[in-house]
Design a protein around this motif. Structure first.
Motif, PDB file in Angstrom:
ATOM      1  N   MET A 125       1.138  -1.360  -0.187  1.00 41.40           N
ATOM      2  CA  MET A 125      -0.221  -0.624   0.005  1.00 41.40           C
ATOM      3  C   MET A 125       0.822   1.242   0.231  1.00 41.40           C
ATOM      4  O   MET A 125      -0.144   2.389  -0.842  1.00 41.40           O
ATOM      5  N   ASP A 126       1.785   1.239   1.380  1.00 42.79           N
ATOM      6  CA  ASP A 126       2.728   2.453   0.542  1.00 42.79           C
ATOM      7  C   ASP A 126       3.572   2.567  -0.721  1.00 42.79           C
ATOM      8  O   ASP A 126       3.741   3.771  -1.239  1.00 42.79           O
ATOM      9  N   LEU A 127       3.702   1.505  -0.911  1.00 38.33           N
ATOM     10  CA  LEU A 127       4.265   1.710  -2.720  1.00 38.33           C
ATOM     11  C   LEU A 127       2.906   2.277  -3.644  1.00 38.33           C
ATOM     12  O   LEU A 127       3.081   3.432  -4.555  1.00 38.33           O
ATOM     13  N   LEU A 128       1.839   2.338  -3.299  1.00 33.03           N
ATOM     14  CA  LEU A 128       0.903   2.379  -4.502  1.00 33.03           C
ATOM     15  C   LEU A 128       0.118   3.628  -4.066  1.00 33.03           C
ATOM     16  O   LEU A 128       0.068   4.573  -5.043  1.00 33.03           O
ATOM     17  N   TRP A 129       0.060   4.398  -2.537  1.00 34.36           N
ATOM     18  CA  TRP A 129       0.009   5.606  -1.769  1.00 34.36           C
ATOM     19  C   TRP A 129       1.087   6.611  -2.731  1.00 34.36           C
ATOM     20  O   TRP A 129       0.947   7.887  -2.845  1.00 34.36           O
ATOM     21  N   ASP A 130       2.049   6.609  -2.952  1.00 33.13           N
ATOM     22  CA  ASP A 130       3.317   6.700  -2.776  1.00 33.13           C
ATOM     23  C   ASP A 130       2.989   7.067  -4.929  1.00 33.13           C
ATOM     24  O   ASP A 130       4.177   8.182  -5.187  1.00 33.13           O
TER      25      ASP A 130
ATOM     26  N   GLU B  51      -7.195  -6.995  -2.678  1.00 29.10           N
ATOM     27  CA  GLU B  51      -8.877  -6.184  -3.821  1.00 29.10           C
ATOM     28  C   GLU B  51      -9.262  -6.339  -2.550  1.00 29.10           C
ATOM     29  O   GLU B  51     -11.021  -6.190  -2.473  1.00 29.10           O
ATOM     30  N   ALA B  52      -9.669  -7.263  -2.308  1.00 26.22           N
ATOM     31  CA  ALA B  52     -11.180  -8.039  -1.469  1.00 26.22           C
ATOM     32  C   ALA B  52     -11.339  -7.341  -0.782  1.00 26.22           C
ATOM     33  O   ALA B  52     -12.478  -6.941   0.041  1.00 26.22           O
ATOM     34  N   LYS B  53     -10.546  -6.731   0.336  1.00 19.26           N
ATOM     35  CA  LYS B  53     -10.990  -5.553   1.541  1.00 19.26           C
ATOM     36  C   LYS B  53     -10.756  -4.567   0.905  1.00 19.26           C
ATOM     37  O   LYS B  53     -11.121  -3.823   2.056  1.00 19.26           O
ATOM     38  N   GLY B  54     -10.895  -4.457  -0.344  1.00 18.53           N
ATOM     39  CA  GLY B  54     -10.940  -3.180  -0.905  1.00 18.53           C
ATOM     40  C   GLY B  54     -10.645  -2.018  -0.744  1.00 18.53           C
ATOM     41  O   GLY B  54     -10.730  -0.509  -0.994  1.00 18.53           O
ATOM     42  N   PHE B  55      -9.463  -2.462  -0.478  1.00 18.95           N
ATOM     43  CA  PHE B  55      -7.721  -1.594  -0.371  1.00 18.95           C
ATOM     44  C   PHE B  55      -7.888  -0.909  -1.950  1.00 18.95           C
ATOM     45  O   PHE B  55      -6.400   0.065  -2.411  1.00 18.95           O
ATOM     46  N   VAL B  56      -7.789  -1.844  -2.936  1.00 19.65           N
ATOM     47  CA  VAL B  56      -6.667  -2.046  -3.952  1.00 19.65           C
ATOM     48  C   VAL B  56      -8.065  -2.213  -5.219  1.00 19.65           C
ATOM     49  O   VAL B  56      -9.423  -3.158  -5.105  1.00 19.65           O
ATOM     50  N   THR B  57      -7.681  -2.062  -6.139  1.00 19.71           N
ATOM     51  CA  THR B  57      -8.448  -1.060  -7.510  1.00 19.71           C
ATOM     52  C   THR B  57      -8.134  -2.312  -8.693  1.00 19.71           C
ATOM     53  O   THR B  57      -6.722  -1.582  -8.623  1.00 19.71           O
ATOM     54  N   ARG B  58      -8.572  -2.708  -9.454  1.00 14.87           N
ATOM     55  CA  ARG B  58      -7.559  -3.685 -10.208  1.00 14.87           C
ATOM     56  C   ARG B  58      -8.453  -3.066 -11.833  1.00 14.87           C
ATOM     57  O   ARG B  58      -9.245  -3.646 -12.174  1.00 14.87           O
ATOM     58  N   GLU B  59      -7.303  -2.733 -12.931  1.00 12.60           N
ATOM     59  CA  GLU B  59      -7.499  -2.465 -14.099  1.00 12.60           C
ATOM     60  C   GLU B  59      -7.581  -3.172 -15.019  1.00 12.60           C
ATOM     61  O   GLU B  59      -6.127  -4.111 -15.673  1.00 12.60           O
ATOM     62  N   ARG B  60      -8.114  -4.561 -15.292  1.00 11.58           N
ATOM     63  CA  ARG B  60      -8.715  -5.416 -15.893  1.00 11.58           C
ATOM     64  C   ARG B  60      -8.256  -5.271 -17.907  1.00 11.58           C
ATOM     65  O   ARG B  60      -7.926  -6.764 -18.344  1.00 11.58           O
ATOM     66  N   ASP B  61      -8.141  -4.218 -17.881  1.00 11.18           N
ATOM     67  CA  ASP B  61      -8.789  -3.845 -19.551  1.00 11.18           C
ATOM     68  C   ASP B  61      -7.446  -4.102 -19.749  1.00 11.18           C
ATOM     69  O   ASP B  61      -6.529  -3.919 -20.867  1.00 11.18           O
TER      70      ASP B  61
ATOM     71  N   MET C 153      -8.546   4.188  -1.808  1.00 11.46           N
ATOM     72  CA  MET C 153      -8.587   5.441  -1.428  1.00 11.46           C
ATOM     73  C   MET C 153      -6.662   6.183  -0.733  1.00 11.46           C
ATOM     74  O   MET C 153      -6.299   5.103  -0.900  1.00 11.46           O
ATOM     75  N   SER C 154      -6.853   7.147  -0.654  1.00 13.30           N
ATOM     76  CA  SER C 154      -6.035   8.097   0.011  1.00 13.30           C
ATOM     77  C   SER C 154      -5.508   7.494   1.385  1.00 13.30           C
ATOM     78  O   SER C 154      -5.924   6.165   1.771  1.00 13.30           O
ATOM     79  N   ARG C 155      -3.991   7.572   1.592  1.00 12.13           N
ATOM     80  CA  ARG C 155      -3.633   7.225   2.527  1.00 12.13           C
ATOM     81  C   ARG C 155      -4.035   7.846   3.625  1.00 12.13           C
ATOM     82  O   ARG C 155      -4.546   7.415   4.822  1.00 12.13           O
ATOM     83  N   ALA C 156      -4.437   9.188   3.837  1.00 10.25           N
ATOM     84  CA  ALA C 156      -4.878  10.004   4.739  1.00 10.25           C
ATOM     85  C   ALA C 156      -6.326   9.401   5.113  1.00 10.25           C
ATOM     86  O   ALA C 156      -6.614   9.351   5.884  1.00 10.25           O
ATOM     87  N   ASN C 157      -6.804   9.164   3.807  1.00  2.03           N
ATOM     88  CA  ASN C 157      -8.062   8.715   4.124  1.00  2.03           C
ATOM     89  C   ASN C 157      -7.948   6.964   5.165  1.00  2.03           C
ATOM     90  O   ASN C 157      -9.363   7.066   6.501  1.00  2.03           O
ATOM     91  N   HIS C 158      -7.518   6.706   4.344  1.00  2.00           N
ATOM     92  CA  HIS C 158      -7.100   5.326   5.429  1.00  2.00           C
ATOM     93  C   HIS C 158      -6.932   5.860   7.020  1.00  2.00           C
ATOM     94  O   HIS C 158      -7.251   5.042   7.485  1.00  2.00           O
ATOM     95  N   MET C 159      -5.564   6.338   7.430  1.00  2.00           N
ATOM     96  CA  MET C 159      -5.841   6.748   8.392  1.00  2.00           C
ATOM     97  C   MET C 159      -6.726   7.475   8.796  1.00  2.00           C
ATOM     98  O   MET C 159      -6.722   7.207   9.917  1.00  2.00           O
ATOM     99  N   ALA C 160      -7.431   8.072   8.551  1.00  2.00           N
ATOM    100  CA  ALA C 160      -8.994   8.594   8.995  1.00  2.00           C
ATOM    101  C   ALA C 160      -9.984   7.842   9.481  1.00  2.00           C
ATOM    102  O   ALA C 160     -10.131   7.920  10.779  1.00  2.00           O
TER     103      ALA C 160
END
Length: 122
Positions: free
Chosen positions: A12-17, A56-66, A76-83
């Protein structure tokens, strides 16, 4: 809210950054380069894919299947997660006022000013 394990947090840190979606291979390489986990240098792409599937199952990640390989981004953003984490902890407290008082009592003057501005709607 679901909690994150050590490897999940590192992904998640990689994705958020990242400013753009990432492939599992890019994430494996990013984990290895950062040394975020002890086993990151030997981490298989399949392990990263398993972690991404759980996220993805937990709702943290979305996957582009195209596209192939699939691209992943934080849902969601890191700030949203922390909030959300803070709200969850506060909601579980039997004495919310005591928890808030303890929290506010430990903020720096600069953080207190930020809180005042936010509460004032500015």
């Amino acid at each position: 809210m679901a909690t994150l394990g050590e490897l999940e947090r590192s992904v998640m840190d990689l994705l958020w950054d990242s400013e753009t979606p990432m492939t599992s291979g890019e994430m494996r390489d990013g984990l290895a380069a950062s040394g975020a986990t002890g086993a990151a240098k030997d981490l298989a792409v399949t392990t990263v894919l398993t972690v991404l599937s759980r996220l993805e199952a937990k709702g943290f990640v979305t996957r582009e299947r195209d596209s192939r390989p699939h691209l992943y981004r934080a849902s969601m953003s890191r700030a949203n997660h922390m909030a959300e984490l803070m709200h969850e902890v506060l909601g579980a407290a039997p004495d919310r006022e005591a928890v808030l008082a303890r929290f506010v009592g430990q903020v720096t003057p600069s953080e207190a000013e930020t809180l005042r501005r936010i509460l004032a709607g500015n």
